[in-house]
Design a protein around this motif. Structure first.
Motif, PDB file in Angstrom:
ATOM      1  N   VAL A 142      44.259  45.390  -9.194  1.00 17.51           N
ATOM      2  CA  VAL A 142      42.864  45.018  -9.404  1.00 17.51           C
ATOM      3  C   VAL A 142      42.316  45.820 -10.592  1.00 17.51           C
ATOM      4  N   LYS A 143      41.378  45.198 -11.304  1.00 15.79           N
ATOM      5  CA  LYS A 143      40.704  45.909 -12.390  1.00 15.79           C
ATOM      6  C   LYS A 143      39.347  46.363 -11.886  1.00 15.79           C
ATOM      7  N   VAL A 144      39.132  47.664 -11.925  1.00 11.57           N
ATOM      8  CA  VAL A 144      37.835  48.208 -11.531  1.00 11.57           C
ATOM      9  C   VAL A 144      37.050  48.460 -12.816  1.00 11.57           C
ATOM     10  N   VAL A 145      35.897  47.825 -12.929  1.00 11.29           N
ATOM     11  CA  VAL A 145      35.098  47.927 -14.154  1.00 11.29           C
ATOM     12  C   VAL A 145      34.035  49.001 -13.977  1.00 11.29           C
ATOM     13  N   GLY A 146      33.922  49.845 -15.011  1.00  6.30           N
ATOM     14  CA  GLY A 146      33.019  50.987 -14.915  1.00  6.30           C
ATOM     15  C   GLY A 146      31.620  50.700 -15.409  1.00  6.30           C
ATOM     16  N   LYS A 147      30.712  51.590 -15.073  1.00  7.67           N
ATOM     17  CA  LYS A 147      29.336  51.531 -15.569  1.00  7.67           C
ATOM     18  C   LYS A 147      29.323  51.667 -17.087  1.00  7.67           C
ATOM     19  N   ASN A 148      30.296  52.447 -17.583  1.00  9.22           N
ATOM     20  CA  ASN A 148      30.354  52.752 -19.009  1.00  9.22           C
ATOM     21  C   ASN A 148      31.173  51.731 -19.798  1.00  9.22           C
ATOM     22  N   GLY A 149      31.545  50.633 -19.170  1.00 12.87           N
ATOM     23  CA  GLY A 149      32.314  49.591 -19.861  1.00 12.87           C
ATOM     24  C   GLY A 149      33.814  49.790 -19.791  1.00 12.87           C
ATOM     25  N   LYS A 150      34.250  50.984 -19.372  1.00  9.22           N
ATOM     26  CA  LYS A 150      35.686  51.236 -19.242  1.00  9.22           C
ATOM     27  C   LYS A 150      36.218  50.499 -18.025  1.00  9.22           C
ATOM     28  N   GLN A 151      37.506  50.254 -18.024  1.00  8.89           N
ATOM     29  CA  GLN A 151      38.098  49.663 -16.838  1.00  8.89           C
ATOM     30  C   GLN A 151      39.480  50.241 -16.578  1.00  8.89           C
ATOM     31  N   ARG A 152      39.857  50.221 -15.306  1.00  6.92           N
ATOM     32  CA  ARG A 152      41.166  50.737 -14.926  1.00  6.92           C
ATOM     33  C   ARG A 152      41.840  49.742 -14.002  1.00  6.92           C
ATOM     34  N   GLU A 153      43.116  49.554 -14.248  1.00  4.34           N
ATOM     35  CA  GLU A 153      43.879  48.614 -13.431  1.00  4.34           C
ATOM     36  C   GLU A 153      44.695  49.417 -12.428  1.00  4.34           C
ATOM     37  N   LEU A 154      44.450  49.192 -11.162  1.00  5.25           N
ATOM     38  CA  LEU A 154      45.042  50.027 -10.118  1.00  5.25           C
ATOM     39  C   LEU A 154      45.712  49.171  -9.054  1.00  5.25           C
ATOM     40  N   ARG A 155      46.678  49.773  -8.399  1.00  3.73           N
ATOM     41  CA  ARG A 155      47.413  49.091  -7.333  1.00  3.73           C
ATOM     42  C   ARG A 155      46.578  49.176  -6.050  1.00  3.73           C
ATOM     43  N   ALA A 156      46.406  48.044  -5.415  1.00  8.56           N
ATOM     44  CA  ALA A 156      45.534  47.997  -4.237  1.00  8.56           C
ATOM     45  C   ALA A 156      46.235  47.325  -3.066  1.00  8.56           C
ATOM     46  N   VAL A 157      45.744  47.664  -1.882  1.00  8.93           N
ATOM     47  CA  VAL A 157      46.251  47.031  -0.671  1.00  8.93           C
ATOM     48  C   VAL A 157      45.075  46.424   0.089  1.00  8.93           C
ATOM     49  N   ILE A 158      45.312  45.283   0.709  1.00  9.69           N
ATOM     50  CA  ILE A 158      44.270  44.610   1.495  1.00  9.69           C
ATOM     51  C   ILE A 158      44.226  45.245   2.885  1.00  9.69           C
ATOM     52  N   ASP A 159      43.041  45.647   3.314  1.00  7.49           N
ATOM     53  CA  ASP A 159      42.911  46.203   4.660  1.00  7.49           C
ATOM     54  C   ASP A 159      41.633  45.671   5.322  1.00  7.49           C
ATOM     55  N   PRO A 160      41.749  44.599   6.075  1.00  7.33           N
ATOM     56  CA  PRO A 160      40.549  44.016   6.700  1.00  7.33           C
ATOM     57  C   PRO A 160      39.907  44.946   7.729  1.00  7.33           C
ATOM     58  N   ALA A 161      40.650  45.947   8.184  1.00  9.05           N
ATOM     59  CA  ALA A 161      40.100  46.880   9.180  1.00  9.05           C
ATOM     60  C   ALA A 161      39.282  47.994   8.535  1.00  9.05           C
ATOM     61  N   ALA A 162      39.382  48.143   7.224  1.00 12.11           N
ATOM     62  CA  ALA A 162      38.627  49.191   6.532  1.00 12.11           C
ATOM     63  C   ALA A 162      37.229  48.669   6.205  1.00 12.11           C
ATOM     64  N   GLN A 163      36.232  49.490   6.440  1.00  9.10           N
ATOM     65  CA  GLN A 163      34.863  49.034   6.209  1.00  9.10           C
ATOM     66  C   GLN A 163      34.515  49.010   4.716  1.00  9.10           C
ATOM     67  N   TYR A 164      35.057  49.974   3.971  1.00  7.84           N
ATOM     68  CA  TYR A 164      34.706  50.111   2.564  1.00  7.84           C
ATOM     69  C   TYR A 164      35.914  49.920   1.655  1.00  7.84           C
ATOM     70  N   VAL A 165      35.601  49.735   0.374  1.00  4.25           N
ATOM     71  CA  VAL A 165      36.631  49.856  -0.655  1.00  4.25           C
ATOM     72  C   VAL A 165      36.792  51.339  -0.944  1.00  4.25           C
ATOM     73  N   ILE A 166      38.014  51.775  -1.143  1.00  2.00           N
ATOM     74  CA  ILE A 166      38.260  53.183  -1.478  1.00  2.00           C
ATOM     75  C   ILE A 166      38.963  53.248  -2.827  1.00  2.00           C
ATOM     76  N   ILE A 167      38.416  54.061  -3.730  1.00  2.00           N
ATOM     77  CA  ILE A 167      39.083  54.260  -5.024  1.00  2.00           C
ATOM     78  C   ILE A 167      39.262  55.765  -5.252  1.00  2.00           C
ATOM     79  N   PRO A 168      40.279  56.163  -6.058  1.00  2.00           N
ATOM     80  CA  PRO A 168      40.486  57.601  -6.288  1.00  2.00           C
ATOM     81  C   PRO A 168      39.262  58.246  -6.950  1.00  2.00           C
ATOM     82  N   LYS A 169      39.018  59.488  -6.583  1.00  2.00           N
ATOM     83  CA  LYS A 169      37.853  60.214  -7.110  1.00  2.00           C
ATOM     84  C   LYS A 169      37.894  60.304  -8.636  1.00  2.00           C
ATOM     85  N   VAL A 170      39.089  60.553  -9.180  1.00  2.00           N
ATOM     86  CA  VAL A 170      39.230  60.741 -10.624  1.00  2.00           C
ATOM     87  C   VAL A 170      38.867  59.456 -11.371  1.00  2.00           C
TER      88      VAL A 170
END
Lengths: 70, 155
Positions: free
Chosen positions: B16-44
């Motif tokens: 998935v591509k996560v788009v930033g407030k600053n226009g930057k974007q990062r493409e990260l490996r993601a897993v689908i978890d319907p049991a998780a309430q939120y999306v979780i992304i690395p702090k960095v």
């Protein structure tokens, strides 16, 4: 380190890579490696100023059969 | 309407591509978890993309505290501040304004992002077809999105 060594000996290494090719759904399938490291932070720090970088684990390259050019 | 079909081998993962407030974007490996309430992304990545967790002021007695929330994970509770991600993209499929938590999931998983309810609930359908080994994501048409928002406003 060559690709075989990376895949077999160090599957838990993190890789920062540039996408070379995508499938019809926009998912990356071919990569060019920019750097490799044992921690997700390390590969991000090394590629801080690079654009359009994606991050993945070396073991996924093995499992998914992607092409990773070193 | 956009429909994405992603083949998988063992676990339904995707980039998935996560788009930033600053226009930057990062493409990260993601897993689908319907049991998780939120999306979780690395702090960095949250910081790199310009998402500094805002300090919400909550009144407790006469003192102000940081708006930390307690999130419960399989490994136990964690204290985090939520962020609102502008966009998460999977090819042509775009999901806007996604509530997420900046948190590092164990590196041994080989996955950076967990796509939980705050992302999945904005899609029309998420199908994991284990027989065909396909992950199918489908979003609403513009018309459907508008009518859904109207009905939510009424509630």
């Amino acid at each position: 380190m060559d690709l075989k060594e990376l895949r077999e000996k160090y599957p838990n290494l993190w890789v920062a890579a540039r996408v070379l090719k995508r499938d019809e759904n926009g998912q990356p399938i071919d990569f060019e490696m920019l750097c490799v490291g044992p921690h997700r932070l390390a590969v991000r720090e090394k590629t801080l100023n690079e654009q359009d970088v994606c991050f993945l684990c070396a073991k996924d390259v093995i499992q998914e059969g992607w092409l990773l050019i070193l | 309407m956009t429909k994405i079909v992603i083949p998988f081998k063992d676990i339904p993962t995707l980039f998935v591509k996560v788009v930033g407030k600053n226009g930057k974007q990062r493409e990260l490996r993601a897993v689908i978890d319907p049991a998780a309430q939120y999306v979780i992304i690395p702090k960095v990545d949250a910081l790199h993309l310009g998402y500094e967790p805002g300090f919400r002021e909550t009144l407790v007695g006469l003192s102000e505290e940081f708006g930390m929330m307690l999130a419960y994970t399989i490994a136990g509770p964690i204290e985090v501040l939520d962020i609102m991600i502008n966009e998460i993209r999977v090819a042509d499929l775009v999901v806007k304004d996604v509530l997420a938590l900046p948190h590092d999931i164990p590196m041994e998983t080989g996955v950076d992002v967990i796509l939980g309810h705050t992302f999945l609930s904005k899609l029309k359908a998420v199908v994991i077809d284990y027989e065909k080994k396909q992950l199918i994501l489908e979003d609403y048409t513009q018309q459907q999105t508008e009518s859904k928002e109207k009905s939510e406003d009424r509630v």
